[in-house]
Design a protein around this motif. Structure first.
Motif, PDB file in Angstrom:
ATOM      1  N   UNK A  75      -9.605  -3.768  -1.890  1.00 46.59           N
ATOM      2  CA  UNK A  75      -8.936  -4.686  -0.970  1.00 46.59           C
ATOM      3  C   UNK A  75      -9.923  -5.253   0.045  1.00 46.59           C
ATOM      4  N   UNK A 113     -10.144 -12.434  10.035  1.00 44.97           N
ATOM      5  CA  UNK A 113      -9.019 -13.310  10.354  1.00 44.97           C
ATOM      6  C   UNK A 113      -9.098 -14.653   9.645  1.00 44.97           C
ATOM      7  N   UNK A 116      -9.194 -14.691   4.708  1.00 41.23           N
ATOM      8  CA  UNK A 116      -8.209 -13.955   3.944  1.00 41.23           C
ATOM      9  C   UNK A 116      -8.004 -14.639   2.601  1.00 41.23           C
ATOM     10  N   UNK A 120      -3.289 -12.405   0.742  1.00 45.57           N
ATOM     11  CA  UNK A 120      -3.287 -11.651   2.004  1.00 45.57           C
ATOM     12  C   UNK A 120      -2.554 -12.433   3.092  1.00 45.57           C
ATOM     13  N   UNK A 124       1.216 -11.502   5.174  1.00 45.01           N
ATOM     14  CA  UNK A 124       1.444 -11.518   6.620  1.00 45.01           C
ATOM     15  C   UNK A 124       2.568 -12.498   6.953  1.00 45.01           C
ATOM     16  N   UNK A 125       2.468 -13.700   6.419  1.00 42.39           N
ATOM     17  CA  UNK A 125       3.422 -14.754   6.780  1.00 42.39           C
ATOM     18  C   UNK A 125       4.845 -14.430   6.338  1.00 42.39           C
ATOM     19  N   UNK A 126       4.985 -13.767   5.196  1.00 42.40           N
ATOM     20  CA  UNK A 126       6.315 -13.503   4.663  1.00 42.40           C
ATOM     21  C   UNK A 126       6.949 -12.242   5.258  1.00 42.40           C
ATOM     22  N   UNK A 129       4.533  -6.912   5.206  1.00 45.33           N
ATOM     23  CA  UNK A 129       3.797  -5.742   5.692  1.00 45.33           C
ATOM     24  C   UNK A 129       4.629  -5.038   6.760  1.00 45.33           C
ATOM     25  N   UNK A 135       0.286  -1.760   1.064  1.00 46.23           N
ATOM     26  CA  UNK A 135      -0.164  -3.148   1.035  1.00 46.23           C
ATOM     27  C   UNK A 135      -1.467  -3.368   0.249  1.00 46.23           C
ATOM     28  N   UNK A 136      -2.521  -2.575   0.487  1.00 45.20           N
ATOM     29  CA  UNK A 136      -3.763  -2.846  -0.244  1.00 45.20           C
ATOM     30  C   UNK A 136      -3.587  -2.837  -1.757  1.00 45.20           C
ATOM     31  N   UNK A 139      -1.617  -5.862  -2.880  1.00 44.22           N
ATOM     32  CA  UNK A 139      -2.402  -7.095  -2.805  1.00 44.22           C
ATOM     33  C   UNK A 139      -3.305  -7.241  -4.022  1.00 44.22           C
TER      34      UNK A 139
END
Lengths: 189, 793
Positions: A75, A113, A116, A120, A124-126, A129, A135-136, A139
């Motif tokens: 990841x 930051x 990504x 990734x 975050x946006x959806x 997490x 998560x890793x 992903x």
């Protein structure tokens, strides 16, 4: 034993590896790459999913010795891996040329930051997490799905991620994240 | 500080206002998707050792002797510790009753109890050394259920116990008993046209958080220790750890590391004291990480329960009375059992109006694995039983199960069996209406345009066990009630420190609490609250540690309410200080400083009319405002030990579910097709996170309904401590979860919010089972429902 392999595009060596150590242990405890997670260490949860010569595997089930002379993407290397894939490159990591050209930019603090992988960003946006322990692995698995199937159906997503347990989200937002990443990449084409 | 990977500040800035009510993104999101977020098992320190715990293979045995000499002689081993090495007279710990030995002394009371510790330079060396410790056990008779626990000659789990429940329990193998009596059950029973009764059973569920118990203890130069740990409540851990180590609390410095989920399973200590003992003994950093096998022994589970219920109703569908008896198996040590008993009894009536009740709940001491907190905490078990009863009654009366529930639904003003008046919105009937009104998923989704069925949409999935033959759809409903916050008179406060200062020409708020972020998104919400109250965009969330006052537990759906409340309260006090400074500096320039209501918005002091009076940067002028304050919600009262009367709870939380299942009736395989939820959240501080909590809680309820159970043999041995044998829902098992969020403000709570984390875990389970009953016509009195329960084989 001595282990020589490639991790996220860089040649790595580890000495005094005990034969019983898993690839996961070597990555986490010897390479300083604890991003691959240790939720079950028996191949049931997928939290340690890495790419081994491109194939998603549970790093906990791979004996360290089996990684000898092979390429591993974790990841931690996913953003570079995805970037180079998009650019048509094969290896991951920063090339020597690129490294020489590198200059710091204002506002870029050197963390990931700005760097990504699309999957990734989508997690975050959806809101996919929560505790983040699954998560890793998710992903790496989801990125591999989108690599071979740019617009997967929900059934395709479920099938591809069925080896990755998540205890927090109920998976709904993970599905959202994969759909989002797929939609964004279609938009970008 | 020597640790190379330790928690650091998380800064989140955004151009948007990013206050409450917005779905701002997690400040730790980037670290979590890049693999950089440091969980407790990721801690690393130069020269660190690995700890390992030797555990009992017996459920109940006397320890005759322990010989550690061969283990100590092994190369690479730095220390082997047993009970005899404990440094002080305090050798037990516990949340409420200190009955849990740090290391077994003369006796083990459950399978997997810690007996000895090893520290070595490699985890495998530690494991192998532990295997060389010779422990001579003499097995003892096992207490494994109510009958064996309360038998005349039953071995006592804790002979001579002198805890505060010992005096009122009818038997020393009962941890706590809570009866509740209200009204006149005999008279009400006589009015009933229909009476139904049933016995129900709930299996032992595991939290199955993915991040295993782990942490790093680093000995300090002052003789103290720094502990990096995944927990739900730093200060509760500290209160239990320090006395065993013989250290004053200030010498045990705890920092929250990344927590890979909790769900109640981290309320009790696991490896905290063990790692500190080894670190202090060896004077080296010691890391302990459980693997999944050990994790199943390393934390308490949800109490398995047997529940007996009787309800009556009149012909026109009004409930007359309820009698119930709930027996919870607490296992070998008390853990949170007393509080679970309080919840199970006080919430046993469900979200219904029943004036005449007789309730009894007990928790047993047995040699089974210790049980304690898990999401839903006593209310889950009761909800499975009372919702089964509601369906039974509706069927008996020939009424629609949803209408029958709505007819008896509680509302604001309802009096609970404890005598407590529900004094905030309780939209039970409305939640049922909403969940029923959602569109149903299409039937037979496995039918494709071609000839073959899409087996992925069928029970059994890719196992290809049916193409639709024998598959029957069923729909079920359930609704539940959960308390929010710690109850029964507990001083349930939290603390927040907020610092406002100008950094690089911009006002920045630093929020420091000891709140355990376990994934729920408390850190997101704290930043939102600070932005709303202080009008800043930059908020830094300081790592949680014991350098600030207690935040209480990340449990009982309470953190956004209580620590969120503390952050709000402290921000308000900081704002007052800002305005004082502003008045002193600029008051003479504008009359509004003295007359108008002033707010902080977009980095400026503004009037409630929107007029800008000053920049925050100018008001602060290099000064920092820094306050640490405690905040409390309304006090609660203990339940009377005989009658159960008392205003025991702070707030109630409600969710309703509709489950749609398809059952392969030939093979007993269940596919949950959809699991819709409607929940009142009071105020959604972060709608994205709220929905995530509801979907996650719903899924854990699904797991209990159809797959999750720790199987314990009659010898009290755990049979399935692995993810191979203890199944939690995968993405294939989990359906679409549409969520309808209702926001009816509770005027007593900060921003009107309602704690939300647990309620969806309650009603999910009975809704799924109701749907399976509807599909199969079977009574199904036990969860998890297994294929053999459906096929009768």
């Amino acid at each position: 034993m001595r282990l020589t392999f490639t991790v996220n595009g860089r040649k790595q060596e580890a000495d005094d590896v005990w034969e019983g150590e898993s690839l996961l242990y070597v990555l986490r405890e010897r390479m300083g790459l604890p991003g691959s997670k240790n939720a079950c260490e028996q191949g049931e949860c997928g939290s340690c999913t890495v790419r081994l010569d491109g194939v998603p595997v549970c790093a906990c089930l791979v004996a360290a010795g089996q990684a000898q002379d092979r390429e591993v993407v974790t990841v931690e290397g996913l953003a570079d891996f995805a970037k180079q894939r998009d650019e048509g490159g094969s290896a991951s990591g920063t090339s020597l040329d690129e490294a020489k050209r590198w200059q710091s930019k204002p506002g870029e603090t050197g963390t990931a930051a700005q760097r990504l992988a699309p999957i990734q960003r989508a997690f975050i946006d959806a809101g996919a997490v929560q505790c983040g322990f699954c998560t890793p692995g998710l992903l790496v698995a989801a990125d591999e799905l989108l690599e071979r199937n740019a617009s997967p159906s929900d059934e395709d997503i479920r099938e591809a991620l069925s080896g990755n347990l998540c205890r927090c989200t109920g998976y709904e937002k993970i599905l959202d994240a994969v759909r989002l990443a797929a939609a964004r990449s279609e938009e970008a084409v | 500080m020597g640790a190379t990977r330790t928690p650091s500040n998380i800064t989140q800035g955004s151009k948007a206002k990013g206050g409450i009510g917005e779905s701002t993104l997690r400040p730790d999101g980037t670290l979590k998707v890049t693999g950089e977020f440091a969980y407790s098992s990721d801690m690393w320190h130069e020269d660190m050792l690995w700890g390992f715990t030797l555990r009992s293979p017996h459920a109940h045995a006397e320890i005759k002797s322990i010989d550690t000499s061969q283990a100590l002689a092994q190369a690479g081993v730095y220390a082997v510790l047993t009970y005899d090495d404990l440094p002080t007279d305090v050798k037990n710990y516990g949340l409420e009753i200190q009955d849990t030995p740090v290391l077994a002394h003369g006796r083990v009371r459950h399978h997997g109890e810690p007996v000895a510790l090893v520290a070595a330079d490699h985890p495998e060396t530690a494991r192998r050394a532990a295997a060389k410790i010779k422990v001579e056990y003499v097995p003892l008779p096992v207490v494994h259920d109510e009958a064996s626990a309360l038998a005349e000659d039953a071995p006592l789990l804790h002979p001579g116990r002198d805890d505060h429940h010992a005096g009122h329990v009818p038997h020393p193998n009962i941890v706590h008993r809570q009866p509740i009596h209200r009204g006149d059950v005999a008279a009400a029973r006589a009015r009933a046209d229909v009476i139904v009764s049933g016995e129900y059973e709930v299996g032992m569920q595991d939290q199955a958080f993915l991040g295993p118990e782990s942490g790093l203890a680093v000995p300090g130069e002052d003789g103290g220790v720094d502990l990096y740990i995944a927990t739900q409540w730093l200060h509760s851990d500290l209160r239990q750890i320090a006395p065993v180590l013989g250290l004053p609390p200030e010498k045990v410095r705890m920092t929250l590391s990344g927590v890979g989920g909790a769900f109640g399973g981290r309320e009790d200590l696991s490896m905290q004291i063990h790692a500190c003992l080894l670190a202090l003994r060896t004077n080296k950093p010691v890391k302990i990480v459980y693997n999944r096998f050990e994790s199943f022994f390393g934390h308490v589970h949800r109490h398995p329960a047997k529940l007996w219920y009787e309800h009556g109703a009149t012909r026109d569908g009004k409930l007359t009375h309820m009698k119930c008896r709930i027996v919870l198996d607490g296992g070998a040590y008390a853990s949170a059992s007393p509080a679970v008993v309080g919840n199970a009894s006080s919430l046993s009536v469900g979200p219904y109006v029943i004036d005449d009740v007789e309730i009894e709940a007990v928790a047993l001491y047995t040699n089974n694995p210790p049980c304690g907190a898990m999401r839903g905490f006593g209310a889950v078990q009761a909800c499975f039983a009372y919702e089964a009863q509601m369906d039974k009654l509706a069927a008996e009366l020939g009424l629609d199960p949803v209408e029958f529930r709505q007819l008896n639904a509680m509302s604001q003003g309802t009096v609970m069996p404890t005598g407590q008046v529900v004094d905030s919105p309780a939209p039970v009937a409305e939640l049922l209406r909403r969940v029923k009104a959602m569109p149903l998923p299409p039937e037979k989704q496995w039918e494709t345009a071609g000839e073959s069925a899409d087996v992925r949409a069928l029970p059994g999935g890719l196992s290809n066990t049916t193409h639709g033959e024998g598959v029957v759809r069923g729909i079920g409903y359930a609704v539940g009630i959960k308390n929010v916050g710690f109850s029964e008179g507990f001083d349930d406060y939290s603390t927040a420190r907020v610092r406002l200062e100008v950094i690089n020409g911009e006002p920045v708020a630093i929020v420091h609490t000891a709140m355990a972020e376990v994934g729920q998104g408390g850190v997101t919400v704290h930043a939102q609250i600070a932005r709303t109250e202080l009008g800043v965009t930059q908020v830094t969330i300081h790592p949680a540690d014991t350098q600030v006052g207690s935040a209480g537990s990340t449990s009982a759906s309470r953190q956004t309410y209580v620590t969120g409340g503390a952050v709000k309260h402290t921000c308000e006090a900081v704002r007052e200080k800002v305005l004082e400074l502003g008045r002193a500096r600029f008051g003479s320039y504008h009359p509004a400083w003295a007359t108008a209501e002033l707010l902080l918005e977009s980095g400026k002091v503004v009037t409630d009319g929107g007029e800008v009076l000053a920049d925050l940067v100018d008001v602060l002028e290099g000064e920092a405002i820094d306050l640490e304050l405690e905040w409390r919600h309304r006090p609660t009262e203990p339940f009377d030990l005989r009658t159960g009367q008392g205003n025991g709870h702070v707030q109630y939380s409600f969710a309703a579910h509709r489950a749609v299942v398809e059952v392969d009736t030939d093979l007993g395989l269940v596919k949950v097709v959809e699991l819709a939820c409607a929940q009142d959240v009071g105020k959604a501080l972060n709608p994205l996170s709220v929905v995530g909590q509801i979907q996650g809680g719903t899924t854990q309820g699904l797991g209990l309904a159809v797959m999750e159970e720790i199987v314990v043999s009659p010898e009290a041995k755990v049979r399935n401590p692995s993810f191979t044998d203890y199944l939690i829902p995968t993405i294939l098992d989990t359906p679409t979860i549409p969520v309808d969020v209702l926001e009816l403000a509770d005027e007593h709570a900060p921003y009107g919010l309602r704690g939300i984390g647990e309620a969806p875990t309650l009603s999910s389970t009975p809704a799924v089972v109701a749907a399976i009953r509807a599909a199969t016509g079977l009574a199904l009195k036990r969860v998890p429902v297994r294929p053999e329960h459906l096929t009768g084989t």
